[in-house]
Design a protein around this motif. Structure first.
Motif, PDB file in Angstrom:
ATOM      1  N   LYS A 164      13.323  -2.044   0.306  1.00 55.08           N
ATOM      2  CA  LYS A 164      14.693  -2.473   0.014  1.00 55.08           C
ATOM      3  C   LYS A 164      15.726  -1.513   0.601  1.00 55.08           C
ATOM      4  N   LEU A 165      15.300  -0.282   0.896  1.00 49.82           N
ATOM      5  CA  LEU A 165      16.222   0.735   1.403  1.00 49.82           C
ATOM      6  C   LEU A 165      15.944   1.186   2.831  1.00 49.82           C
ATOM      7  N   HIS A 166      14.674   1.135   3.242  1.00 50.66           N
ATOM      8  CA  HIS A 166      14.267   1.715   4.517  1.00 50.66           C
ATOM      9  C   HIS A 166      13.775   0.652   5.505  1.00 50.66           C
TER      10      HIS A 166
ATOM     11  N   PRO B 246      11.119  -0.858   8.220  1.00 53.08           N
ATOM     12  CA  PRO B 246       9.656  -0.882   8.090  1.00 53.08           C
ATOM     13  C   PRO B 246       8.941   0.322   8.702  1.00 53.08           C
ATOM     14  N   ASP B 247       9.494   0.929   9.741  1.00 48.39           N
ATOM     15  CA  ASP B 247       8.822   2.058  10.386  1.00 48.39           C
ATOM     16  C   ASP B 247       9.196   3.417   9.795  1.00 48.39           C
ATOM     17  N   TYR B 248      10.168   3.469   8.897  1.00 52.22           N
ATOM     18  CA  TYR B 248      10.591   4.727   8.285  1.00 52.22           C
ATOM     19  C   TYR B 248       9.576   5.168   7.239  1.00 52.22           C
ATOM     20  N   ARG B 249       9.276   6.472   7.188  1.00 47.04           N
ATOM     21  CA  ARG B 249       8.350   7.004   6.190  1.00 47.04           C
ATOM     22  C   ARG B 249       8.927   8.246   5.534  1.00 47.04           C
TER      23      ARG B 249
ATOM     24  N   GLY C 254       4.828  -0.920  -4.644  1.00 47.72           N
ATOM     25  CA  GLY C 254       4.718  -1.477  -3.304  1.00 47.72           C
ATOM     26  C   GLY C 254       5.265  -0.556  -2.223  1.00 47.72           C
ATOM     27  N   PHE C 255       5.341   0.751  -2.519  1.00 48.15           N
ATOM     28  CA  PHE C 255       5.927   1.707  -1.581  1.00 48.15           C
ATOM     29  C   PHE C 255       4.882   2.425  -0.717  1.00 48.15           C
ATOM     30  N   LEU C 256       3.666   2.594  -1.208  1.00 51.95           N
ATOM     31  CA  LEU C 256       2.659   3.406  -0.517  1.00 51.95           C
ATOM     32  C   LEU C 256       2.223   2.742   0.782  1.00 51.95           C
TER      33      LEU C 256
END
Length: 71
Positions: free
Chosen positions: A26-28, A30-33, A54-56
Motif C-alpha cells: 500500500k506504501l511501496h 513492488p520492487d522496493y524492499r 502480506g509484507f514478507l
C-alpha cells in the motif's frame, strides 16, 4: 569501535544472522524492499509478523553488514 548488526526484535541485542526483506504494497512500489535483521531466536516471530500482513518477500542469511541493504 565497530558496531555489530543486531536483531531488529524489540529489546534484543543478539547478533543478526537473517535478513527479512519486506515491503508494504500500500506504501511501496513492488520492487522496493525494507530490511529487518533477525537473530536465530527471532527469525520465526519477526517473519510471522510480516507474513501475516502480506509484507514478507524473502528471507536470506545475513553474513556481513556489507552484504545487506539496511533501510
Amino acid at each position: 569501535m565497530e558496531l555489530q548488526p543486531q536483531c531488529s526484535a524489540k529489546g534484543c541485542r543478539a547478533e543478526a544472522v537473517w535478513q527479512l526483506r519486506w515491503n508494504n504494497p500500500k506504501l511501496h512500489t513492488p520492487d522496493y524492499r525494507k530490511t529487518w535483521l533477525a537473530c536465530a531466536d527471532h527469525r520465526e516471530t519477526l517473519g510471522s509478523f510480516l507474513d501475516a500482513r502480506g509484507f514478507l518477500r524473502e528471507v536470506t542469511p545475513f553474513t556481513a553488514a556489507g552484504d545487506a541493504v539496511i533501510s
